[in-house]
Design an enzyme around this catalytic site. Structure first.
Site, mmCIF file in Angstrom:
data_model
loop_
_atom_site.group_PDB
_atom_site.id
_atom_site.type_symbol
_atom_site.label_atom_id
_atom_site.label_comp_id
_atom_site.label_asym_id
_atom_site.label_seq_id
_atom_site.Cartn_x
_atom_site.Cartn_y
_atom_site.Cartn_z
ATOM 1 N N THR A 206 0.843 -1.206 0.000
ATOM 2 C CA THR A 206 0.000 0.000 0.000
ATOM 3 C C THR A 206 0.876 1.254 0.000
ATOM 4 O OG1 THR A 206 -0.168 -0.053 2.412
ATOM 5 C CG2 THR A 206 -1.916 -1.132 1.175
ATOM 6 N N GLU B 208 1.301 12.431 0.391
ATOM 7 C CA GLU B 208 1.378 13.614 -0.465
ATOM 8 C C GLU B 208 2.695 13.807 -1.202
ATOM 9 O OE1 GLU B 208 -1.283 16.845 1.366
ATOM 10 O OE2 GLU B 208 -0.862 15.515 3.033
HETATM 11 MO MO1 MOS Z 1 -4.260 16.580 2.266
HETATM 12 S S1 MOS Z 1 -4.368 18.033 0.800
HETATM 13 O O1 MOS Z 1 -3.912 17.559 3.648
HETATM 14 O O2 MOS Z 1 -5.788 15.861 2.389
#
Ligand code: MOS
Length: 702
Positions: A596, A667
């Protein structure tokens, strides 16, 4: 034993919820069957600014199946009048039918409830609305003239930060790069759009909501409606992607509750795809002025990064694009700044790697331009300016293996075979280019709680009111629990997405694993100790501490890094860009699940291809409407657009940051990659595109 000694954590365990998802048994918020349910549709404004003079609801009320038409005339008056009752991320300025004002095109201005979705949709389309239109600010170029300093940039950052003397150092620089980079307005489009089911039982409210933050929804709805928090329960067992838009509680959630109360029946309100473009945020457009000054040997003497992004007329949201610049390279003199320009549009919000994705496009493009100006290899330039400590403070990093990332990804990519001369590689009419960039994203964590209980059937049920956005939260928490308990993963059931469970933070800022994970670890260690001691009381409790929130209080820099290498092919005649190959290596602490984890990083890279080449929400500057507000015209990459992606991580264990040794990975994948693609396009064609997306018209323009 703790989780660090054992076998489940780190393994490439298949998602524990995979079978349920494939079989269609995993219920998303809009899929719950609720007795007596009716369907709500939001009607939206068609002007960018002004007043509603008249809404003719009588004819619509008589249409087949219509149960309720809610407008500012008959909506309940709220204590906060729709103003933000809670701070972001959870609380935002909402549109809750409190007055006749229209603040942007596409703003929710009425709700139509009917027996079926089709009847509600049809009825909403028949609402006749008269407006008194006012002049609107829709041109970013003009709005920029009145740009102002926001109170803060990002969740905790200051809008301005400088150290040393950037002006002075730039005057003494032997080589300077000075350019403006832009990124467009973009919108999140998770597969699952926003949706809410609201059901009242007396004064108690249950919400099934597609969200990244069940506790945020509970608090926001309670404060907005002026009711006790304990009367609200929010449920969200599955979230079909979030990326930031589901981190806040937007208007439709409260409107569903208001409509349900008004008609005395449970109400489902789901957003249509075009409604994802406006009322639920998106990434603001940015204009970024970057100036780099260096010595001939590549040493950075000064960095300047000034950012202007747009926000709405009624709420500040800042895209903190200069944040990565504050921490990426060793530099004695820096000057970073964020400003906002107001437009008559919906408020933008966090969108995957807010600031870091748009900001690394500018900074890492500029670094490539500096490498070209110096005649220096781009990797060598970055190594020369590697930040061994936090540049602004000199504090050590909790853990950082960026040098290893450059080396590993460069070797796997074959970077040493690169001829630096632009247009030096081709295959037929395809110009081939190789580019690279640095990826980076801060490591965040917030307080979280969890519980663990041994059931009569031998299963341990572990709970935390967190969320799984499709990222693997169910799976990694099961792994952490299993190791801490000394049990196989098959004996653990992890449950989430319910505000009756122990409290957890927003699943945003890549912080779920490192916030909830340590709480799960402690709860399971606690349960195990109780069972070992033969105690009848068999519920374990775990809490993970917040750690210092303010930058000044932190003893270490906490940040992840990576190196992304990209091959592009550009059709010499047509300007079409393809990305056949990406190789990336990340320094993200310990990977809790190899499958994952790598999959999430890969997903970030895929989105980076979209951000680099196709994504752009086009605002009509006459009416303030998003021209391409649907997935037919707002282009995201599909399978055929993605070539080979080879993702790796360096061996790392960041126990300074948390006991699991991990940092977040949701991210960072989207950072850096856009610049790597732009740099590769420049290498292929000799053309530097500084405005995303890199579309063929920009490449064909001389
Ligand atoms: Mo992220 S843009 O903090 O869900």
């Amino acid at each position: 034993m703790n989780a660090r000694d054992a076998s489940a954590v780190g393994a490439a365990l298949t998602r524990t919820d995979a079978a349920a998802k494939v079989a269609g048994e995993a219920k998303y918020s809009a899929e719950f069957r609720v007795e007596g349910l009716c369907h709500a549709v939001m009607a939206r404004s068609t002007i960018p600014r002004g007043r509603i003079v008249r809404i003719d609801v009588e004819a619509v009320r008589r249409m087949p199946g219509v149960v309720l038409v809610l407008t500012h005339h008959n909506a309940q008056k709220l204590p906060q009048k729709g103003r933000a009752a809670v701070k972001p991320p959870a609380g935002r300025e909402m549109s809750l039918l409190q007055d006749d004002a229209v603040r942007y095109n596409g703003e929710p201005i009425a709700v139509v409830v009917a027996e079926t979705l089709e009847q509600a949709t049809d009825a909403a389309s028949h609402l006749r609305i008269e407006y008194a239109r006012e002049a609107a600010a829709l041109d970013f170029g003009k709005a920029k003239a009145d740009a102002y300093a926001p109170k803060q940039a990002g969740p905790s950052g200051k809008p301005d930060k400088a150290w040393g003397d950037a002006d002075g150092a730039l005057k003494g620089a032997e080589v300077t790069v000075d350019h403006v980079y832009t990124t467009p307005m973009e919108h999140h489009n998770p597969m699952e759009p926003h949706g809410t089911i609201a059901r009242w039982e007396g004064e108690r409210l249950t919400l099934w909501d597609a969200t990244q933050y069940v506790f945020g929804v509970k608090e926001t709805v309670a404060k907005t409606l002026g009711m006790p928090e304990e009367d609200i329960r929010v449920l969200c067992p599955y979230t079909g992607g979030g990326f930031g838009c589901k981190g806040s509680t937007w208007s439709h959630v409260v409107l569903a509750a208001m409509a349900s109360k008004a008609c005395g029946r449970p109400v489902k309100l789901i957003l249509e795809r075009p409604q994802m473009f406006g009322p639920v945020g998106g990434r603001p457009q940015t204009e970024q002025h970057v100036v780099l000054g260096a010595r001939r040997d590549g040493t950075l003497l000064a960095i300047r990064h000034h950012v202007i992004s747009h926000t709405s007329q009624f709420e500040d949201f800042t895209e903190p694009s200069a944040q990565p610049t504050r921490e990426l390279y060793a530099c004695a003199n820096a000057d970073t700044m964020h400003r906002l320009a107001k437009l008559d549009v919906g408020t933008p919000t966090f969108q995957r790697a807010p600031g870091e994705s748009s900001g690394t496009f500018a900074l890492e493009s500029a670094m490539d331009e500096l490498a070209v100006a110096l005649g220096m290899d781009p990797v060598e330039l970055r190594l020369k300016n590697h930040a061994d400590t936090v540049p602004s403070s000199g504090k050590p990093w909790s853990s950082k293996k960026l040098r290893e990332c450059y080396a590993d990804a460069a070797r796997r990519f074959g970077w040493s075979r690169r001829n630096p001369t632009p247009r030096s590689m081709r295959e037929g009419h395809w110009l081939v280019g190789w580019g690279m960039a640095t990826a980076t994203y801060p490591a965040h964590k917030m307080p979280a709680k969890a519980s663990a209980k041994l059931m009569p059937d031998g299963i341990v049920v572990v709970r935390s009111g967190t969320q799984d956005l499709g990222t693997g939260t169910y799976t990694i928490m099961t792994q952490i629990a299993a190791d801490a308990l000394g049990m196989p993963v098959s004996k653990v059931r992890f449950e989430l997405g319910d505000t009756t469970f122990p409290k957890a933070p927003v699943s945003g800022g890549s912080m779920t694993a490192c916030s909830v994970g340590p709480a799960v670890l402690k709860a399971c260690q606690d349960l195990r100790a109780k069972l070992d001691a033969g105690r009848g009381d068999n519920e374990g409790q775990g809490e993970s501490p917040p750690g210092p929130g303010k930058e000044e209080e932190k003893t270490h820099g906490e940040r992840s890094f990576g190196a992304t290498f990209v091959e592009v092919r550009v059709d010499e005649d047509l300007g079409i860009v393809r990305v056949p190959r990406i190789v990336a290596t990340y320094s993200v602490g310990r990977l809790l699940n190899e499958k994952t984890g790598l999959s999430q990083l890969q997903g970030g890279l895929v989105w980076g291809v979209g951000m680099a080449l196709t994504e752009e929400s086009i605002l009509d500057t006459r009416d303030g409407r998003i021209v391409n507000g649907n997935l037919a015209e707002y282009h995201v990459p599909v399978n055929a657009d993605i070539g080979s992606i080879e993702v790796g991580v360096v061996d790392e264990d960041d126990t300074e940051f948390n006991p699991l040794g991990a940092r977040g990975i949701g991210e960072i994948g989207i950072t850096g990659v856009t610049a790597a693609i732009a740099n590769a396009v420049c290498h292929a064609t000799g053309k530097r595109i500084r405005d995303l997306p890199i579309t063929l018209d920009k490449l064909l323009r001389v």
